[in-house]
Design an enzyme around this catalytic site. Structure first.
Site, short mmCIF file in Angstrom:
data_model
loop_
_atom_site.label_atom_id
_atom_site.label_comp_id
_atom_site.label_asym_id
_atom_site.label_seq_id
_atom_site.Cartn_x
_atom_site.Cartn_y
_atom_site.Cartn_z
N TYR A 1 11.43 -2.65 -10.77
CA TYR A 1 12.09 -3.41 -10.11
C TYR A 1 13.40 -3.86 -10.83
CZ TYR A 1 7.94 -4.92 -7.69
OH TYR A 1 6.78 -4.70 -6.71
N LYS B 1 -1.09 3.78 -14.88
CA LYS B 1 -1.12 5.11 -14.12
C LYS B 1 -0.89 6.08 -15.06
CE LYS B 1 -2.10 7.19 -10.03
NZ LYS B 1 -3.33 7.45 -9.88
N ASP C 1 -5.07 2.86 -9.36
CA ASP C 1 -5.86 2.91 -8.12
C ASP C 1 -7.22 2.56 -8.12
OD1 ASP C 1 -5.88 4.95 -10.11
OD2 ASP C 1 -5.96 6.44 -8.57
N ASP D 1 2.37 -7.13 -9.46
CA ASP D 1 2.80 -8.00 -8.19
C ASP D 1 1.92 -7.40 -7.05
OD1 ASP D 1 4.25 -8.98 -5.92
OD2 ASP D 1 5.91 -7.25 -6.10
#
Ligand code: NAD
Length: 357
Positions: free
Chosen positions: A142, A191, A223, A247
């Protein structure tokens, strides 16, 4: 303790719910011999109306001069047409950045008494769950480099995920410390099977874990975490993750509790000073009707006592009073579900909690 607390009531139901939190904090101050000195400042739409801008300088200075800050909510249809930097919501980013808040703490708790509010089946939620998401708030994709360039298939857009060891360490420490204050279990979500930034994240977390031998630590791919949250939320105590993953996962976690009017949050930086607010918005549809559920803001006050001031017993007194009121069957309108009967108003719910305290 003598503490100065800035109040950013904001718009819509903001003033009603912040007043409830103040009443509860005043009661706690009386009971435990503290002095809380509250000063209100303008933010959001009401600040635009009075000063022409959503985040006046006095508000920022007032927050920086206080020991901590409680925020209601900002925004509403009156200001929806305003452009870009003049929107009430822009003040939220402004105050978080002015206060250097790099951590967001979001508890997601399903109260046994509100089990029917959760969209998850009984056999999954059992008698409730209680987890805390620690989200990095000022780094990652972000805030990374972004733009347009010419690529293999013509013009393309790109965003960059970048994390430094320093950023990972500081959020990691917050998460380990939070786990130490709770059930001493921490799950770091990344990840690392794909992203280099996640591999650094994981390596840094492992190094930190060695400093917290009492915390049971594990990693999980994002995931899988998205699945595990709905498959078995009770397996989690504290979760730590990056800005974007946090988020997404914190919204998922709040949804499985089923009750937006119950969820508190804290944003913290390097100092003890934090910004404490409910996760919901200004609820213009019920503003001024004395119908809002004040519990998320009252619990934000409890988080402030715990995380900014280390007043654990005081925080627990508030949390237990909320439990007790819910267990006795009292509900505001948003918590009624299929229940019959008359819901409590915002002020009646506040009174009920004060009475238990
Ligand atoms: P919202 O959270 O304000 O409301 C969504 C629904 O939940 C509404 O039906 C509302 O009545 C209900 N609700 C929310 N809080 C409640 C409470 N405490 N008690 C009972 N019911 C409650 O979200 P929205 O309608 O999407 O947004 C309204 C305004 O709030 C917008 O201007 C939005 O930009 C702003 N907003 C502000 C914040 C913030 O200040 N942090 C966060 C989200 C939205």
């Amino acid at each position: 303790m003598e503490l100065k607390i800035a109040l950013l009531k904001g718009d819509g139901i903001g003033p009603e719910i912040v007043d409830s939190a103040v009443a509860v904090l005043d009661k706690i101050a009386d009971k435990f011999g503290h002095t809380f000195d509250f000063t209100p400042y303008l933010i959001g739409g009401c600040a635009i109306d009075e000063t022409g801008i959503p985040l006046p300088r006095e508000t920022v200075e007032g927050c920086l001069a206080s020991d901590s800050v409680i925020l209601g909510a900002v925004g509403g249809p009156k200001w929806d047409g305003m452009a870009g930097d003049m929107r009430p919501e822009k003040a939220l980013l402004g105050i978080r950045s002015a206060m250097g808040l790099f951590t967001n703490l979001r508890p997601a708790k399903l109260y046994p008494a509100l089990r029917n509010a959760s969209p998850l089946k009984d056999e999954i939620v059992g008698d409730g769950f209680d987890l805390l998401i620690v989200r990095e708030l000022t780094g990652g994709i972000y805030f990374g480099d972004r733009g347009y360039r010419e690529g293999k298939y013509g013009t393309e857009a790109f965003d960059t995920e970048a994390y430094s060891v320093t950023e990972i360490e500081r959020i990691g420490k917050v998460a380990f410390e939070a786990a130490m204050k709770r059930n001493k279990r921490l799950c770091s979500i990344d990840k690392a099977n794909v992203l280099e930034s996640s591999r650094l994240w994981r390596r840094t977390m492992h190094e930190l874990a060695e400093q917290y031998p009492d915390v049971e630590y594990r990693d999980m791919f994002v995931d899988n975490a998205a699945m595990q949250l709905v498959r078995d939320p009770r397996q989690f105590d504290v979760i730590v993750t990056s800005n974007m993953f946090g988020d997404i996962l914190s919204d998922e976690a709040s949804q499985i509790t089923g009750s937006i009017g119950m969820l508190a949050s804290a944003s913290l930086g390097a100092s003890k000073r934090g910004l404490y607010e409910p996760i919901h918005g200004s609820a213009p549809d019920i503003a001024g009707k004395n119908m809002a559920n004040p519990i998320a803001t009252i619990l934000s006050g409890a988080m402030m006592l715990r995380y900014s001031f280390g007043l654990i017993q005081e925080a627990e007194t508030i949390e237990k009073a909320v439990d007790s009121v819910l267990n006795s069957g009292l509900r505001t309108a948003d918590l009624m579900g299929t229940d019959k009967g008359t819901p409590l108003s915002c002020t009646e719910m506040t009174e009920a909690i004060l009475k238990v305290i």
